[in-house]
Scaffold this motif. Structure first.
Motif, PDB file in Angstrom:
ATOM      1  N   THR A  92      28.285   5.827  74.497  1.00 17.89           N
ATOM      2  CA  THR A  92      28.078   4.686  73.602  1.00 17.89           C
ATOM      3  C   THR A  92      27.382   3.534  74.305  1.00 17.89           C
ATOM      4  O   THR A  92      26.497   2.888  73.746  1.00 17.89           O
ATOM      5  N   GLU A  93      27.772   3.282  75.555  1.00 11.44           N
ATOM      6  CA  GLU A  93      27.305   2.080  76.225  1.00 11.44           C
ATOM      7  C   GLU A  93      25.957   2.237  76.904  1.00 11.44           C
ATOM      8  O   GLU A  93      25.395   1.265  77.388  1.00 11.44           O
ATOM      9  N   HIS A  94      25.390   3.427  76.929  1.00 10.63           N
ATOM     10  CA  HIS A  94      24.219   3.702  77.753  1.00 10.63           C
ATOM     11  C   HIS A  94      23.090   4.289  76.912  1.00 10.63           C
ATOM     12  O   HIS A  94      23.312   5.269  76.178  1.00 10.63           O
ATOM     13  N   PHE A  95      21.880   3.726  77.057  1.00  7.93           N
ATOM     14  CA  PHE A  95      20.758   4.166  76.240  1.00  7.93           C
ATOM     15  C   PHE A  95      19.486   4.136  77.090  1.00  7.93           C
ATOM     16  O   PHE A  95      18.624   3.268  76.924  1.00  7.93           O
ATOM     17  N   PRO A  96      19.312   5.088  77.991  1.00  9.82           N
ATOM     18  CA  PRO A  96      18.151   5.064  78.889  1.00  9.82           C
ATOM     19  C   PRO A  96      16.874   5.549  78.216  1.00  9.82           C
ATOM     20  O   PRO A  96      16.906   6.384  77.312  1.00  9.82           O
ATOM     21  N   LEU A  97      15.758   5.026  78.690  1.00 11.08           N
ATOM     22  CA  LEU A  97      14.434   5.410  78.200  1.00 11.08           C
ATOM     23  C   LEU A  97      13.664   6.033  79.354  1.00 11.08           C
ATOM     24  O   LEU A  97      13.651   5.485  80.455  1.00 11.08           O
ATOM     25  N   THR A  98      13.034   7.166  79.089  1.00 11.57           N
ATOM     26  CA  THR A  98      12.342   7.911  80.147  1.00 11.57           C
ATOM     27  C   THR A  98      10.877   8.129  79.792  1.00 11.57           C
ATOM     28  O   THR A  98      10.557   8.470  78.645  1.00 11.57           O
ATOM     29  N   LEU A  99      10.030   7.928  80.790  1.00  7.83           N
ATOM     30  CA  LEU A  99       8.614   8.304  80.699  1.00  7.83           C
ATOM     31  C   LEU A  99       8.388   9.416  81.705  1.00  7.83           C
ATOM     32  O   LEU A  99       8.576   9.212  82.912  1.00  7.83           O
ATOM     33  N   TYR A 118      22.016   5.332  66.342  1.00  5.45           N
ATOM     34  CA  TYR A 118      23.147   4.818  65.582  1.00  5.45           C
ATOM     35  C   TYR A 118      24.492   5.250  66.180  1.00  5.45           C
ATOM     36  O   TYR A 118      25.538   4.969  65.611  1.00  5.45           O
ATOM     37  N   GLY A 119      24.447   5.962  67.290  1.00  7.29           N
ATOM     38  CA  GLY A 119      25.668   6.367  67.943  1.00  7.29           C
ATOM     39  C   GLY A 119      25.399   7.499  68.914  1.00  7.29           C
ATOM     40  O   GLY A 119      24.249   7.942  69.087  1.00  7.29           O
ATOM     41  N   VAL A 120      26.473   7.982  69.530  1.00 10.50           N
ATOM     42  CA  VAL A 120      26.342   9.067  70.507  1.00 10.50           C
ATOM     43  C   VAL A 120      25.657  10.271  69.855  1.00 10.50           C
ATOM     44  O   VAL A 120      25.968  10.633  68.710  1.00 10.50           O
ATOM     45  N   HIS A 180      28.975  -1.607  70.940  1.00 12.79           N
ATOM     46  CA  HIS A 180      28.105  -1.466  69.776  1.00 12.79           C
ATOM     47  C   HIS A 180      27.647  -0.024  69.598  1.00 12.79           C
ATOM     48  O   HIS A 180      27.260   0.637  70.560  1.00 12.79           O
ATOM     49  N   ASP A 181      27.669   0.417  68.343  1.00 11.74           N
ATOM     50  CA  ASP A 181      27.184   1.771  68.064  1.00 11.74           C
ATOM     51  C   ASP A 181      25.655   1.831  68.032  1.00 11.74           C
ATOM     52  O   ASP A 181      25.052   2.806  68.424  1.00 11.74           O
ATOM     53  N   ALA A 200      18.126  -3.490  72.901  1.00  8.78           N
ATOM     54  CA  ALA A 200      18.987  -4.325  72.066  1.00  8.78           C
ATOM     55  C   ALA A 200      20.123  -3.484  71.501  1.00  8.78           C
ATOM     56  O   ALA A 200      20.047  -2.256  71.468  1.00  8.78           O
ATOM     57  N   SER A 201      21.172  -4.165  71.052  1.00 14.88           N
ATOM     58  CA  SER A 201      22.271  -3.462  70.401  1.00 14.88           C
ATOM     59  C   SER A 201      22.815  -4.319  69.271  1.00 14.88           C
ATOM     60  O   SER A 201      22.588  -5.530  69.227  1.00 14.88           O
ATOM     61  N   SER A 202      23.523  -3.684  68.340  1.00 12.34           N
ATOM     62  CA  SER A 202      24.140  -4.424  67.248  1.00 12.34           C
ATOM     63  C   SER A 202      25.377  -3.692  66.762  1.00 12.34           C
ATOM     64  O   SER A 202      25.540  -2.490  66.994  1.00 12.34           O
TER      65      SER A 202
END
Lengths: 113, 114
Positions: B71-78, B50-52, B29-30, B92-94
């Motif tokens: 594309t497959e990885h979306f980490p969140l950092t504090l 919406y993408g890389v 998913h993008d 989530a992804s779509s």
């Protein structure tokens, strides 16, 4: 200001009966609506959706009704099963809103055997 | 069945620590999203992509940051956790080809900052 409202925090029904979950929205630009189900310690899972060009969409035991003039939608589950016990979230989006989903606070459904 | 994973599932950490919440999906998913949810409340969008190399802030202001290098990885950092960051974080992804495709959610990370 909450744009998607689920005014009933909880609902309890008997197994085999109909469950009706309600959702109201205030933003007239919303044109796509979704229902998600969430079990404890899990992420929400998609149930059913409806576009604003329709007033009803059915998928098995689940039916969503949309009343655009009243800005109201409802999810009907017939017949209700104990496994349906979960929190149900209503969500809405609109074109031009970057397809972002706006969620309600959820309604906890309990189906009693 | 959606293949979207979040780690850790639960995290208890002290104030001032730097944390990264991981999110990966194998569906190609993008579009990917981060939501924050407090008990009994609605999910609030805090970041989306919406993408890389594409990241945007969501409707709820958040002190967290995100990156999208793959594309497959979306980490969140504090960078510095505070008790006010205690919440559940849902990724989530779509699909991008269908403008109105549903979002698939991971199991969430429940964060407690002491």
């Amino acid at each position: 200001d909450q744009q998607v409202k689920q005014n009933s925090p909880s609902l309890s029904v008997q197994e085999g009966r109909i469950s009706i979950l309600n959702c109201d929205y205030t933003n007239s630009m919303f044109d796509y609506f979704l229902w998600y189900k969430k079990y404890p310690a899990e992420g929400p899972t998609f149930l059913i959706s409806i576009s604003s060009i329709k007033d009803k969409n059915e998928d098995g035991r689940f039916t969503v009704f949309l009343n655009k003039s009243a800005k109201h939608l409802s999810l009907h589950i017939v017949p209700s099963q104990p496994g349906d016990s979960a929190v149900y979230f209503c969500a809405a989006s609109y074109q031009g809103g970057s397809e972002k989903l706006v969620f309600g606070k959820g309604t906890k459904l309990t189906v009693n055997p | 069945e959606a293949d979207i994973y979040q780690t850790p599932r639960y995290l208890v950490i002290g104030t001032g620590k730097k944390i990264t919440l991981e999110c990966s999906q194998t569906m190609g998913h993008d579009k990917m999203y981060w939501y924050q949810q407090d008990p009994g409340m609605e999910l609030h969008l805090i970041h989306y992509s919406y993408g890389v190399n594409s990241t945007e802030k969501g409707d709820l202001s958040s002190e967290s940051t995100v990156s999208r290098i793959r594309t497959e990885h979306f980490p969140l950092t504090l960078e510095s956790a505070r008790p006010s960051h205690t919440s559940q974080y849902l990724c989530a992804s779509s699909e991008s080809r269908d403008l109105r495709s549903e979002q698939y959610f991971g199991p969430g990370t429940r964060l407690t900052v002491t």
